[in-house]
Structure formats: structure tokens, C-alpha cells
Design a protein around this motif. Structure first.
Motif, short mmCIF file in Angstrom:
data_model
loop_
_atom_site.label_atom_id
_atom_site.label_comp_id
_atom_site.label_asym_id
_atom_site.label_seq_id
_atom_site.Cartn_x
_atom_site.Cartn_y
_atom_site.Cartn_z
N LEU A 79 0.82 -1.20 0.00
CA LEU A 79 0.00 0.00 0.00
C LEU A 79 0.86 1.26 0.00
N VAL A 80 1.95 1.22 0.71
CA VAL A 80 2.87 2.36 0.72
C VAL A 80 3.42 2.61 -0.69
N GLN A 81 3.72 1.55 -1.40
CA GLN A 81 4.20 1.70 -2.77
C GLN A 81 3.15 2.36 -3.67
N ILE A 82 1.89 2.15 -3.36
CA ILE A 82 0.81 2.71 -4.19
C ILE A 82 0.58 4.18 -3.85
N VAL A 83 0.45 4.51 -2.56
CA VAL A 83 0.00 5.85 -2.18
C VAL A 83 1.06 6.68 -1.45
N GLY A 84 2.16 6.06 -1.04
CA GLY A 84 3.17 6.77 -0.28
C GLY A 84 3.01 6.51 1.21
N ALA A 85 4.11 6.58 1.95
CA ALA A 85 4.09 6.25 3.37
C ALA A 85 3.19 7.17 4.18
N ASP A 86 3.10 8.44 3.77
CA ASP A 86 2.29 9.39 4.52
C ASP A 86 0.80 9.16 4.36
N ALA A 87 0.41 8.38 3.38
CA ALA A 87 -1.01 8.15 3.09
C ALA A 87 -1.50 6.79 3.56
N VAL A 88 -0.70 6.11 4.37
CA VAL A 88 -1.10 4.85 5.00
C VAL A 88 -0.99 5.05 6.51
N ALA A 89 -2.10 4.91 7.22
CA ALA A 89 -2.12 5.14 8.66
C ALA A 89 -2.42 3.85 9.40
N THR A 90 -1.60 3.54 10.38
CA THR A 90 -1.83 2.37 11.22
C THR A 90 -1.94 2.76 12.69
N ASP A 91 -1.92 4.06 12.98
CA ASP A 91 -2.01 4.48 14.38
C ASP A 91 -3.42 4.24 14.91
N ASP A 92 -3.53 4.07 16.21
CA ASP A 92 -4.80 3.71 16.83
C ASP A 92 -5.87 4.79 16.63
N HIS A 93 -5.52 6.05 16.73
CA HIS A 93 -6.52 7.11 16.63
C HIS A 93 -7.18 7.10 15.26
N ASP A 94 -6.39 7.04 14.21
CA ASP A 94 -6.95 7.03 12.86
C ASP A 94 -7.84 5.81 12.65
N ARG A 95 -7.41 4.68 13.16
CA ARG A 95 -8.18 3.45 13.00
C ARG A 95 -9.51 3.53 13.74
N VAL A 96 -9.52 4.08 14.95
CA VAL A 96 -10.75 4.20 15.73
C VAL A 96 -11.73 5.16 15.07
N VAL A 97 -11.22 6.28 14.56
CA VAL A 97 -12.08 7.25 13.87
C VAL A 97 -12.81 6.60 12.70
N HIS A 98 -12.19 5.60 12.09
CA HIS A 98 -12.75 4.94 10.91
C HIS A 98 -13.51 3.65 11.25
N THR A 99 -13.79 3.42 12.53
CA THR A 99 -14.45 2.17 12.92
C THR A 99 -15.96 2.27 12.87
N TYR A 100 -16.51 3.33 13.42
CA TYR A 100 -17.97 3.47 13.54
C TYR A 100 -18.48 4.68 12.76
N GLY A 101 -19.80 4.72 12.59
CA GLY A 101 -20.47 5.93 12.15
C GLY A 101 -20.87 6.74 13.37
N LYS A 102 -22.04 7.39 13.30
CA LYS A 102 -22.46 8.28 14.39
C LYS A 102 -23.88 7.99 14.86
N SER A 103 -24.31 6.73 14.81
CA SER A 103 -25.61 6.39 15.37
C SER A 103 -25.52 6.37 16.89
N ILE A 104 -26.67 6.33 17.56
CA ILE A 104 -26.64 6.25 19.01
C ILE A 104 -25.96 4.96 19.45
N ARG A 105 -26.15 3.87 18.70
CA ARG A 105 -25.48 2.61 19.03
C ARG A 105 -23.96 2.78 18.92
N ASP A 106 -23.51 3.44 17.86
CA ASP A 106 -22.07 3.68 17.69
C ASP A 106 -21.51 4.48 18.86
#
Length: 566
Positions: A79-106
Motif C-alpha cells: 500500500l505504501v508503494q501505491i500511495v506513499g508512506a504518509d497516506a497509510v495510517a496504522t495508528d490507533d486514533h486514525d483506525r478508531v475514527v474509521h471504525t464506527y459511524g455516528k448512530s446512538i449505538r455507535d
């Protein structure tokens, strides 16, 4: 770092996300200090005591236990070869932000630190070519790809399946955010799918155009997300739903791009365009939309009206839909939502406030029950003559249905508040409350029955879970044959807020089905509304959808499990 790398880094950093624990951006929150009637109203309807000022949630990201990424080094390197190292995120904050939507259940789950399955990495492609390479890699390496727009979905369309053992890639489309071209003769704009509402309108407005699509989530949702969930905006009476606005599409699939030309109409077999609209990422990644745009109107105005009853308000909206009038917004709140709207209002000044204070007395003198009255907002756009003509026609209809005009002041309030309401839900949660929404659509002949049955079902559900609850609703998005009804429900939750929510949500959704309404008008299906799909579109309808998904994506790479559950 090279100039090119710096540009990419800046571009990724510019992608906007909502806060991990709630709606909107950090530092913005609802407060009621300038709304003196609000706290007493909430205490009365659901028994919740509200504090003043901005409440400290006490939530800290460092308190979360985030499951470790299972992405192997080979996948990350590819993936880094495709988009560059700066455009691949594995940190916990970025991953959590992308886990749920914004329903009351979420929000209940994220506040409780419940993270059953989190995307293993987040990738930010810069263009369609990179999206194609990512998709091809995912198919070859048996990865899961979940397209991500603004993260505002409230039906579970974004979350990974808990039992998924493959590496999950959240494909954030935020860098594809440009209006590429406008065919001014045809009013057709080629627009990248990752652009959020305000940014797209800014680009279009600068050239004298508007998309005219303004859902409640407008400030934090994207064009691609609107298409993927069959969104509808507040001004759909004039501009149409997103299915009407979308004329052409580009969708990245394994090995190539599904390209749908923007033509006025076509007889080319089953509509591929319609298959993509509402598919929630299961058929590929939407990268570009050719949308019908309109010249900015010369005049725009929202007027407020009052009706003595819900029955009168519904009758007026139906008459307007059947008339020659062409307003941009037709909305009427029932008496519960009307009372809520007045409770969230700020005190006015001068003569306008004096008139507001006298209004209940004047209405009582006319024989109105002020506890039953219903507030309506009707919008007008276009040239001055068109606006005047439409207002005159609507005025006659309102009068014939015992309503009265109350001017532009409340209309300005509608414009100010329409995108801020989700912040109120976070504030309510901070004080031990739970609130969410359910919306549907039905023919005019069934709307009153839908409304009354939903109220009954919700109140019975509140009794079952032993709480003092509140439900309110409004009509929006009128069509010739019927309209959308949008309900909000709230209660003070106990220790198991999610289980209590399930009881109320299930009761409301089943009432939709039992009255001949649809499971959802514009929020989509995701995981939340799946239990009612076979009752809504028939078991054979679900089988046809599943057959399409199985054929188009045999490896279940694209957002598996959404819409049909398999």
C-alpha cells in the motif's frame, strides 16, 4: 522530503474527520444557557436534569483498549508503494475514527470503549488510479475494503463485521474532493466522490452553481456517501433526492472502472446507475459522480406557518404537492416537535419578541389549542416572480387548511439550527440520555396511520423498559404520491443503554412495516435495518440483491455483510 511528498503530506493532513467520540469537531458543542425554556422542557418530558455550560465528558482516548492491527508487513509495504508512506495510517486514533459511524449505538459503544473489530489500516488515495491499484491488491491478497467518506452514517454501514479475520482496509476518499468540470450547457458537473458538502458547495458557488443537496449531515458527509446510501436533502422538493441528482458514475471494481454515462435517459437494460445508488460500497468504490447542478437562485426564502393540528398540516402538505406550486422545502412538525422547537429557541428582542409572546393569546382567541399546534417551514427559491407566485399559491392552500403565516423570523432560525441538531444528542448523552432517529416514507393515504401507530409503538416500548420517554416527528421530502416522516425519540437510559435502545428502535421500525411504510427513506440499510428487509422488499427481493452482490464480488472484498447481511 521532496516537494511532491510534502504536497501529499499536506493533502492527507487536510482531510477532515469528526471527533472520535461524537458528532462534529472538537471545541464545538451544544449548550442551553441562552435557551431558558430548554432545561425545564427536558426535565418535564424525559426527567433528565441538565447542567449549564459545556459539560466535560471525561472521555480520554488513552483510556481505550484498541485491538492491534493484523496487517502484515507485505500488505503495508504494498500500500505504501501505491500511495506513499504518509497516506497509510496504522495508528490507533486514525483506525478508531474509521471504525464506527455516528448512530446512538455507535456512540454508546465508543463511549464504553467497545471495539470488537477495528480497521487494520487506513489508506488515503490521491486519485482514481490509486484506488484501482488498492482494489486490485485487495482482491489478490484477500483483504476487506470499506469505503469511508465523512463518517456520518447512522445505520452501521461503516463498521467492520466483528468476526472478520482478514485484514481490513478503510479506504478514506477525503483527498478526492474536487469539482473537476461543469458542462454549463447541460448543468452537469463532474465531481470527485470524497468531497464534503460545504467544500463542494463552495467550489460550485464560486462558479454560480449549486448541487442543491443539503442533508442534516451536510457539514460532515460526502457526495460518494450520499450516493452509496440514497441520501435525501432538505431541499429535495426542488432539486430531487440524490438518485435524481446523480446522472453518471465512475466506480472502481477489480480490474477496471464501471463507467456510467451522464445522459438524460437511456434504455440499456436494468439500470446500472440504480444498482450503484444505495449499494453501500458493496459493488465497488465510487470515485466520481456526474451530478445535475443548478444556477444559484436569485432569491431564497424560508417562511414559517402554524397549523391548529397535525391533521391540518398534513393535509396542507399534500395539497401543496398536488398543486402547481413548486417550493424547495415543505416541512411540518407535529405538536411534540413544535413544542421542542419553541423550547430550543433563544429569546428575541424588540417588537418581534412582543409578537411572539402575544401569539399564544391570539391563537387561543381564534379557538386554537396551542398544545396541538404544528409549526411548518416552507422554502422558496428562484426568480422573484416565481417565488412570489409560489408563495401566493401556498398561502391560499395554508389558509384553506386553517393555517396562518408567521413570517421569516422562524425561517431564519430554521436555517441556523438545521445542521447543529446532532450536537444536541452528544450533550444529552453527557447527561444520561439516549436519543436517536428513524425515518420512513409512505403514501399520503397512510401517513396519519403511520404516525399514530409509531407513537403507540414507541410509548409501549418506553413502558416495557420502564422509562419516561418522548417521541416527536415531522413531515419532510414531499412527493406527488406521499412523503417522508422523520421521528426522533429520547429517554433517560439505565445501565444497558444499547439494550433499551434496541427495544424502542425495533418497535418503531416494525410499526413502519406494519403500516405499509418503508424501513428507511434516506439513511440506508447497513446493519441496523437488515432485520426488516425481507418484509419490506420481499424475501425474493433480498435474494436478488444477494445474487447481485455474490456475482459482482464473489470474494466478499467490498464492505461485506451490509444491506443483506451476507
Amino acid at each position: 522530503m521532496t516537494d511532491v511528498q510534502q504536497q501529499k503530506s499536506d493533502s492527507v493532513a487536510a482531510v477532515k474527520h469528526m471527533k472520535w467520540w461524537g458528532w462534529g469537531v472538537e471545541g464545538v458543542a451544544f449548550h442551553h444557557d441562552d435557551k431558558p425554556a430548554f432545561a425545564p422542557f427536558v426535565k418535564k418530558i424525559v426527567g433528565v436534569e441538565l447542567s449549564s455550560g459545556q459539560h466535560d465528558t471525561g472521555l480520554k482516548f488513552d483510556d481505550l483498549t484498541v485491538p492491534a492491527s493484523i496487517a502484515g508487513p507485505e500488505v503495508v509495504d504494498s500500500l505504501v508503494q501505491i500511495v506513499g508512506a504518509d497516506a497509510v495510517a496504522t495508528d490507533d486514533h486514525d483506525r478508531v475514527v474509521h471504525t464506527y459511524g455516528k448512530s446512538i449505538r455507535d456512540l454508546i459503544r465508543i463511549r464504553a470503549g467497545i471495539l470488537a473489530r477495528v480497521p487494520d489500516l487506513v489508506v488515503y488515495p490521491a486519485d482514481e488510479a490509486q484506488v484501482q491499484q488498492i482494489v486490485d491488491l485487495a482482491v489478490a491478497s484477500d483483504l476487506v475494503v470499506i469505503p469511508f467518506g465523512g463518517g456520518s452514517n447512522i445505520v452501521g454501514s461503516l463498521e467492520p463485521l466483528p468476526a472478520e479475520t482478514r485484514t481490513i482496509v478503510s479506504l478514506d476518499m477525503g483527498r478526492l474532493d474536487r469539482v473537476l468540470d461543469i458542462d454549463e450547457d447541460s448543468g452537469l458537473a463532474r465531481i470527485q466522490a470524497g468531497g464534503q458538502g460545504p467544500d463542494l458547495e463552495e467550489q460550485l458557488n464560486a462558479r454560480g452553481w449549486t448541487l442543491g443537496h443539503f442533508p442534516d449531515s451536510f457539514t460532515h458527509s460526502t457526495l460518494g456517501g450520499w450516493v452509496a446510501t440514497r441520501s435525501s436533502g432538505m431541499q429535495s422538493d426542488k432539486y430531487g433526492d440524490i438518485a435524481d441528482i446523480t446522472k453518471g458514475l465512475r466506480v472502481v471494481r477489480p480490474g477496471g472502472v464501471l463507467a456510467i454515462r451522464a445522459v438524460p435517459s437511456a434504455s440499456t437494460g436494468p439500470s446500472l446507475r440504480e444498482m450503484i445508488i444505495g449499494s453501500e460500497g458493496r459493488l465497488g468504490v465510487i470515485t466520481e459522480v456526474t451530478a445535475q447542478v443548478h444556477r444559484l437562485p436569485e432569491k431564497r426564502e424560508i417562511l414559517a406557518y402554524l397549523f391548529p393540528s397535525w391533521h391540518d398540516g398534513l393535509a396542507a402538505m399534500q395539497a401543496i404537492a398536488e398543486s402547481d406550486a413548486s417550493p424547495s422545502v415543505t416541512r411540518v412538525s407535529d405538536s411534540h416537535e413544535t413544542a421542542f422547537s419553541f423550547a430550543t429557541s433563544k429569546p428575541g428582542k424588540g417588537i418581534s419578541q412582543k409578537i411572539t409572546d402575544l401569539l399564544p393569546t391570539l391563537l387561543k382567541a381564534k379557538g386554537w389549542d396551542v398544545d396541538a399546534m404544528c409549526l411548518s417551514f416552507i422554502g422558496y427559491e428562484g426568480g422573484p416572480e416565481h417565488v412570489a407566485r409560489t408563495q401566493k399559491t401556498v398561502g391560499r392552500i395554508v389558509k384553506a387548511n386553517r393555517g396562518m403565516a408567521v413570517g421569516t423570523g422562524p425561517g431564519k432560525l430554521y436555517d441556523q439550527k438545521k445542521f447543529d441538531t446532532p450536537y444536541l444528542r452528544d450533550f444529552f448523552m453527557d447527561h444520561g440520555g439516549a436519543a436517536d432517529v428513524s425515518e420512513t416514507a409512505a403514501p399520503w393515504s397512510k401517513l396519519r396511520d403511520v404516525s399514530s401507530r409509531v407513537y403507540a409503538a414507541a410509548n409501549q416500548a418506553f413502558d416495557r423498559i420502564g422509562v419516561q420517554g418522548w417521541i416527536m416527528g415531522h413531515l419532510s421530502h414531499s412527493y406527488h404520491s406521499g412523503a417522508c416522516l422523520y421521528f426522533t425519540f429520547a429517554f433517560e437510559h439505565g445501565d444497558d443503554a444499547e439494550a433499551q435502545y434496541d427495544v424502542v428502535k425495533h418497535a418503531i421500525q416494525q410499526a413502519f412495516i406494519d403500516t405499509g411504510a418503508t424501513v428507511s427513506h434516506h439513511h440506508g440499510v447497513g446493519l441496523e435495518h437488515q432485520p426488516w428487509m425481507s418484509q419490506d422488499v420481499s424475501p425474493e427481493g433480498v435474494a436478488v440483491m444477494q445474487g447481485l452482490f455474490d456475482s459482482a464480488d464473489p470474494g466478499r472484498v467490498f464492505n461485506p455483510g451490509k444491506v443483506t447481511g451476507a
